[in-house]
Design an enzyme around this catalytic site. Sequence first.
Site, PDB file in Angstrom:
ATOM      1  N   HIS B 504      34.724  36.174  35.109  1.00  0.00           N
ATOM      2  CA  HIS B 504      35.230  36.971  36.228  1.00  0.00           C
ATOM      3  C   HIS B 504      36.754  37.037  36.269  1.00  0.00           C
ATOM      4  CE1 HIS B 504      34.540  39.445  39.525  1.00  0.00           C
ATOM      5  NE2 HIS B 504      33.941  38.637  40.389  1.00  0.00           N
ATOM      6  N   ASP B 508      35.541  42.502  36.115  1.00  0.00           N
ATOM      7  CA  ASP B 508      35.117  42.541  37.508  1.00  0.00           C
ATOM      8  C   ASP B 508      33.754  43.215  37.640  1.00  0.00           C
ATOM      9  OD1 ASP B 508      35.618  45.211  37.234  1.00  0.00           O
ATOM     10  OD2 ASP B 508      37.613  45.090  38.135  1.00  0.00           O
TER      11      ASP B 508
END
Lengths: 329, 530
Positions: B504, B508
Site C-alpha cells: 500500500h 493504492d
Amino acid sequence: MSTETMTYRDAIKLAIAEEMRRDDNVVLLGEDVGEYGGAFGASVGLLEEFGEKRIKDTPISESAIVGTATGAALAGMRPICELMFMDFVTIAMDQLVNQAAKLRYMFGGKAKVPMVLRLPGGSGTGAAAQHSQSLEAWLCHVPGLMVVYASTPAEAKGLLKSAIRNDNPICFIEHKLLYKTEGEVPVDEEYTIELKKSFVKKEGTDVTIVSYGAMLHKVEEAAKYFEGAGISLEIIDPVTLYPMDMEPIIESVKKTGRLIIVHEAAKTGGLGGEISARIAESEAFDYLDAPIIRLGGLDVPIPYNRNLEKAVVPSEEAIKEAVLKVLNR
Amino acid sequence: MATEIIIPKLGMDMEQGIFEKWLIAEGEYIKKGEPLFEMVTDKVNMEVEAETDGYLIYTNVEEGEILPVFTVIGYLGKQGESIPEEESLTDENEKDISFQLQQPIRRETEEIKEETYVSVDAVVSLNDKVRATPAARKMARDTNTDLHFITGSGPSGRVQLNDVKTYIIYAEKKKEINKQQIEEKNTLEDILITPPAKKLVEARNISILEIIGTGPEGRITYNDVSGYINEHPEYKEQKEHDGVRISPLAYRMATENNIDIHLIKGSGSKGKIVKKDVINAMENSELNAFKEKIPEVSDKQKGSRTVQMTHRQKIIAKRMIESVEDHPTVTFTTEIDMTNAISLRQKLRDSISYEYNVKMTYTDVILYNTARVLKEIPVINGKYTDQGILYHDYVNMGLAIGMEAGLIVPVIKKIDTMSLGEIAKNRQQVVQDVKENNIMVDSLTGSTFTVSNLGMYDITNFNSIINGDDSAILSVGAIKERPWVVDSVLMVRPVMTVSITVDHRIIDGLQSAKFLSRLKELLENPEIVE
C-alpha cells in the site's frame, strides 16, 4: 626571493611592465588598453610609462587585433593582445587558427609568431552567455597554439613572463573572478614559471583531482574540508593546458587509483574527456580503482540570473560528492 | 593428484551455501558425474556431482555448516593418498581449481543481457566478465588470483583493489590452516596405537596427540587412554546422556547453561552435538523459552512432538516474516465469469498442444492476461525503494508452487514478451524442474510479480503474502459454477474469485481496482486478445 602581496590583476600588469622594460619589442594592443587601462584594469598606468607607440588602443575588431599582432610578430616584435572577453576570440579565429598557429610550421621554422593573446574567461560576474564562456578546449584543439591558464597571482606573473618570452602564439587565459584575488608575488624580474609543466599543488594519497583556473580554488577548499575526515586529496594544476604535461597526473593516479577532473567549461568536448582518455591510454589505467569522474559545466549557455549562473558550473558540494563517490563512501 | 572439492557458486548473488551431507562415506570410491554431496542455497536443495573419478580421501566440513562459495570441503584422490602440502600449494599457484559441478549453471553478464547457459569450466575462462576495477584486475593478475573467488564491495558488486587484498590475506591464512591440518593428519597417521585404544579414543573424541604411549615403540595402549581419561574427567561418562550423541565439551556447556540436550540439533558426524550447536541453542531464545514452558514432561507423554525444520523451511519462515514486516498490505477481491476464457482455452488447446507439445492450463491464460495488465499499470509491477518507485520494462512472473518440502516460487522471466503457447511451455518446464528438484538458482530470483493459484485444490478465495522483492501478488481461486446474473437473467456460470494483495505504500486502492477490473475484462472478453 622577496615577494609583495598583490592582486592577480597587478601581477599581470607587473609582468607586462617588466617584460616591456626588458625588451623594446614587447608591445601591448587591444580595445581600451591605453587610456582606460584595459577592461579589467590590467594595464592601468602602462600608457604613461611606455607611450602610445607601445600601448596601442585598437578599433573594435578582434580579427584586426590578432591579424596585426600576427604580422608584427612575424616582423620580429613580441606583441601582447588583450581581447576584452575570451568569448570574442571567435571573431579572431581565422587570424588565430589559420594564420598565427600555422605559419611557423608552414615556413619550415624560418618564421615564428611570438605573440600572447590575453583572454579574460569564465563565468561568475553576471555577464551572461556571450561574456562568460570557457573556450579553452577549442583552442587546445589547434596544434601550433599553446594554451596557458594561471590560477594565482604569482603564477599569473611567472607564466605571463614566460609566455611573452616564448616564440609561439600563446593563448593566456585569465579568469575574471581571479583578478581581485590577492597573493604573494615574487618581485624578482627574472622570476618565471616553466611552461608545458604540470604542478602538484597539494600532495595526497586517496584521490587525484586535476583542475585549473577558478575551479582549482573550490577543489582546494574541498581538500581542506576532507583533511579533517581523513581523506587526502592530491591536487594537480596542469597550468599549460596544451600541450599538457601528463606525467605528474599519471604518476599521481598510479598512487591514488582514483581520478576526478574539474573544470568550468562545458563537460561535453571539454578537457576532462581528454585527460580521462589519456589516463585510460596510459600505464595508470591498471591502477584505477574506480571509474574516472569528470565534473564540468552543464551543457547550456551561461545564464544571466546569478543563481542559475552558479548552478551551471561545478560547486564545492559537487566536488565533495564526487570524492565520496569514487571512494564508495 | 588429489582434486579439491569446493562449494560451487550457483548464481550471481550466491555468496554462501549450507553443506547438508556427503552422499558417499569417506574412503568410498565415486565415479565422475555421480552425486557426491548435498547442499542448500537460500533457494534450493541440490546434489553436487563429482568432477573426477576417485576416492573421497579427506573431508573438512561438518553437516549443516554454512560456508562461503569456493571453500574447499574435501579431496578426491587415489586410495590411501594423503594430501601432501606441496601439492595443495601448487594447486593454488597454478590456479588448478577443479569445479565439482558439471551441470550447467546460469550466469548473467553485463554484456550478454540474454541469459545463456555456460558450463562452470567456461566461467573460469570468462575471468574478464567479472566486474572489477583495473587496479583490482592488475593485482589479481600479478598475484595469480582468480577474480571469481572474490566478493566485490563496490557499486553493483564491483571488485575493488581492497577486495583483492583482503582476499589474498584470507587465502594465505586459509592455506596456513590447511597446511597445519594436513601436518596434523600426517602426524596422526604416524602415531602407533592399539586397536582397542583407538576405539576408546574415537568414542570419547580425544586427541591422540595428547596421550603418551607406553607400549612398544611408544605405542598407545588401552591403559594409556583410560589413564588419560581418569586425569581428565571431562572425557568420562561419554555415553550416559540418554542416548544423545554429544561431545564432552558440548555436554558441559549445555549443563552449565541449563539447556536440555534433547532440544539441540547436532551438526557433527551422525548428528552428534558439538560446541557450535550448543552456542546456537544458547543464542536461540525461543528454544530457551520453549524449554522453560515444558520443563519435565517428555514430549511423548504430551502427544506432541517437535520436528526440526529443514533449512529451506527456516528460510521460508524468515522470508514470510520479512515480507509481512516490510510491506503494509491491503487486499482486493473480485469475481470473474470464466465462460469465455474456458471456451478460449478449448479452442486454442489443440493447436498449442500441437505447436508447443504442452497442455495449456487456466493458469497459463491467467498468467498471459496478468502480464498484459501489468504492462498497462506498471506500478503494480514496480517496487518501493528509498530512492523512489522502481519501474521495470519487463515482467518477471513468479509462480507459487506448494511442495511437501515447502513453498517454491520459480520465475518465468520476461513473460510479457511471450505468446500463450510460450507461456504454457515455460510454465510446464519450471513446474517440472521444481518437482524434480532440478531448478536453477537463477530461476528462483528476480520476480517482479507473483501469481498463486490454488484453484486445483478447490479453494475459492484466499490472500497471499507478497513474495520477495515484488509489490503485489495475485491469489487465484477455483472456477466453480455459481448463480450469476447476466442482463437481469439468473444463469449458472463458471466463476473464479481472484484477490490481489498489494504494497500500500506505492499502490493504492484505485490502481488495484483498475488492475482487477481490467483483468476481469480481459478474461471475460478473450476476443480482446490479439
